[in-house]
Design an enzyme around this catalytic site. Structure first.
Site, PDB file in Angstrom:
ATOM      1  N   LYS A  77       0.773  -1.245  -0.092  1.00 22.44           N
ATOM      2  CA  LYS A  77       0.195   0.387  -0.312  1.00 22.44           C
ATOM      3  C   LYS A  77       0.954   0.990  -0.141  1.00 22.44           C
ATOM      4  O   LYS A  77       2.149   1.108   0.832  1.00 22.44           O
ATOM      5  CB  LYS A  77      -0.467  -0.309   1.873  1.00 22.44           C
ATOM      6  CG  LYS A  77      -1.888   0.881   1.253  1.00 22.44           C
ATOM      7  CD  LYS A  77      -2.699   0.651   2.678  1.00 22.44           C
ATOM      8  CE  LYS A  77      -4.016   2.052   3.162  1.00 22.44           C
ATOM      9  NZ  LYS A  77      -4.907   1.600   4.558  1.00 22.44           N
ATOM     10  N   SER A 152      -9.928   1.557   3.150  1.00 25.68           N
ATOM     11  CA  SER A 152      -8.704   1.575   2.028  1.00 25.68           C
ATOM     12  C   SER A 152      -7.778   1.507   1.501  1.00 25.68           C
ATOM     13  O   SER A 152      -6.985   1.575   0.155  1.00 25.68           O
ATOM     14  CB  SER A 152      -8.403   3.286   2.470  1.00 25.68           C
ATOM     15  OG  SER A 152      -7.386   2.585   4.032  1.00 25.68           O
ATOM     16  N   SER A 176      -9.257  -1.414   6.696  1.00 22.65           N
ATOM     17  CA  SER A 176      -9.489  -0.906   5.792  1.00 22.65           C
ATOM     18  C   SER A 176      -8.733  -2.174   5.385  1.00 22.65           C
ATOM     19  O   SER A 176      -8.109  -2.144   3.966  1.00 22.65           O
ATOM     20  CB  SER A 176      -8.430   0.273   5.834  1.00 22.65           C
ATOM     21  OG  SER A 176      -8.942   1.412   5.639  1.00 22.65           O
TER      22      SER A 176
HETATM   23  N1  GLN Z   1     -12.443   3.346   6.536  1.00 18.04           N
HETATM   24  C1  GLN Z   1     -12.565   3.623   8.122  1.00 18.04           C
HETATM   25  C2  GLN Z   1     -12.085   4.926   7.766  1.00 18.04           C
HETATM   26  O1  GLN Z   1     -12.539   6.133   6.944  1.00 18.04           O
HETATM   27  C3  GLN Z   1     -11.372   3.080   8.509  1.00 18.04           C
HETATM   28  C4  GLN Z   1      -9.520   2.690   7.267  1.00 18.04           C
HETATM   29  C5  GLN Z   1      -9.311   2.651   7.408  1.00 18.04           C
HETATM   30  O2  GLN Z   1      -9.620   1.454   8.152  1.00 18.04           O
HETATM   31  N2  GLN Z   1      -7.815   2.967   7.588  1.00 18.04           N
HETATM   32  O3  GLN Z   1     -11.280   5.653   8.853  1.00 18.04           O
END
Ligand code: GLN
Length: 488
Positions: A77, A152, A176
């Site tokens: 990532k 994400s 994410s």
């Molecule tokens: N969807 C969650 C957020 O927007 C989790 C994102 C993540 O795990 N980085 O914060």
């Protein structure tokens, strides 16, 4: 060859049935063909990857020892620092940022002789659930080009599902890794907080962030954990191995598990779509047939997880992102007349909408007069959620629930409605608040042929058992063997 799992490929490379060079070239051929549609990568490293692959082949041919991922093409990532290429976090503010060092996980992958093929797209600074918040590009779901890959870590999951690499790393602050894994039909593991070093991971919510593997199979997840888990003196929140030993997760995977007790939270899970609920019920039936005992539990504070998370995560983000000031890192406005303007204009120009929203929310929650009412209250709720888990884990080995209330939604469907987007994290967020590990394993498809994930949660540092429980399921089913079609 792309049908092989990472471990199968590794074994074939070690046995000299396939060379790493062939495997890496095959991956780049797929990237050439499919990446223009999938959009999984922010950057790829063709020459570097082939060089590493050739080196691994050479060492194997010479009978020298090689690492656990020798010759296997993997993706990162793009929020993990690398000395090669840029580390963008999919943000225009870091678009040209070149890190002076490698994240610990990157060092570990390289030491294990993995071949890094590229850095994957994500929601900007990992804020989002669909990868639509990327400031740099769009990623689609390899199962259906009109749908999001989740987020994400959407790029990492789309890369694995599209077989544009054999395994990837993602980061999980509130789901994410697990949610995009579920949307893309791959296996995603969020380890216990402190299990994998965060050194060199660009911080979003420091008390929640954790790096973990995204793979085609549970066995590959164990293999990746063997490489990345363990104490790191450079990360003071990574746990001492005297307190929490690191296992050979692969070896442990085959230890039998009997008298498994699984907790379910019926009231909570009832919020999911009918087809998701059905797939989860059927998955639990598989365990029942294997002799597991199912108990129903009540976790009264889970309903408050989203509210607590979006205060804590944004508060931490507002502080972590203060460093992007146009001076230390990244984009600097050319329109600034004085140093205050350097700060405000650089940030205004280069941060995306969602990142700005979160900085404002977090700054508000931490400001004097509101700190007690919001941030401190959220921390108290976090403790109650943690206590809910501790109580339940006294009675069971793991908890099962959906990963997400829905399957992959349409691109654009939720972008203008941040609250609905936040609500899609309902099942994943609590694990981050409690610091416990969770995995998403493919457990079915809906009527649109979109993958559904089963989430399994285990007590802190129970990754070995969690992987064994997940593998039991994988052994009995072939959902993980279904591959996304080559989209064109
Ligand atoms: N969807 C969650 C957020 O927007 C989790 C994102 C993540 O795990 N980085 O914060």
């Amino acid at each position: 060859m792309e049908e092989l799992s990472a471990k199968e490929l590794r074994d074939k490379i070690a046995a000299r049935q396939i060379s790493s060079l062939e495997a890496t070239e095959a991956v780049f051929k797929r990237i050439d063909k499919l990446e223009p549609v999938i959009g999984a990568y922010i950057s790829t490293y063709h020459d570097l990857a082939l060089e590493k692959a050739a080196d691994v082949d050479r060492r194997i041919a010479a009978g020298q020892s090689v690492g656990q991922l020798a010759g296997v093409p993997v993706a990162l990532k793009d929020n993990m620092c690398t000395t090669f290429g840029a580390t963008t976090c999919a943000s225009r503010i870091l678009e040209n940022f070149h890190a002076p060092y490698n994240a610990t996980v990157v060092e570990k992958l390289l030491a294990a002789d993995a071949v890094i093929v590229g850095k994957a797209n994500m929601d900007e600074f990992a804020m989002g659930s669909s990868t639509e918040n990327s400031g740099l590009k769009q990623t689609i779901n390899p199962w259906d080009a009109s749908r999001v890959p989740g987020g994400s870590s959407g790029g990492s999951c789309a890369a694995v599902a599209g077989r544009l690499c054999f395994a990837a790393l993602g980061s999980d602050t509130g789901g994410s890794i697990r949610q995009p894994a579920s949307f893309c039909g791959v296996v995603g593991l969020k380890p216990t907080y402190g299990c994998v070093s965060r050194y060199g991971l660009v911080a979003y919510g420091s008390s929640l962030d954790q790096i973990g593997p995204i793979t085609q199979t549970v066995t590959d997840s164990a293999l990746m954990m063997n490489v990345i888990a363990g104490h790191d003196p450079a990360d003071s929140t990574s746990v001492d191995e005297n307190i929490s030993p690191v296992f050979d997760y692969l070896e442990k995977l085959y230890e039998p598990l009997d008298k498994l007790t699984i907790a379910i939270v019926p009231q909570f899970a009832a919020g999911a779509d009918r087809q998701v609920q059905k797939a989860i019920t059927e998955a639990i039936d598989v365990y029942k047939k294997l002799g597991a005992e199912i108990i129903e539990v009540n976790m009264p504070h889970l309903d408050y997880a989203i509210a607590a998370y979006y205060l804590i995560a944004t508060a931490e983000a507002s502080s972590n992102l203060a460093r992007y000031d146009g001076v230390h890192y990244g984009h600097r406005s050319e329109k600034a007349e004085d140093y205050i303007e350097v700060y405000s204009k650089s940030r205004a120009e280069a941060f995306g909408k969602e990142v700005k929203r979160r900085i404002m929310l977090g700054t508000y929650a931490l400001s004097s007069g509101y700190y007690d009412a919001y941030y401190l209250k959220a921390l108290k709720v976090r403790n109650l959620i943690r206590a809910d888990f501790t109580g339940v884990f006294e009675k069971c080995d793991c908890i099962m629930m959906p990963v997400s209330p829905t399957t992959a939604f349409k691109i654009g469907e939720k972008v203008d409605d941040p609250l609905t987007m936040y609500l899609s994290d309902i099942y994943t967020i609590a694990a981050n608040l409690a610091g416990i590990p969770g995995i998403s394993v493919p457990c079915g498809f809906d009527d649109n042929n979109l993958p559904i994930g089963l989430q399994i949660l285990a007590p802190a540092f129970g990754e070995d058992k969690l992987l064994r429980i997940a593998r039991m399921f994988e052994n009995q089913t072939d959902w993980h063997k279904r591959k996304a079609p080559d989209i064109s």
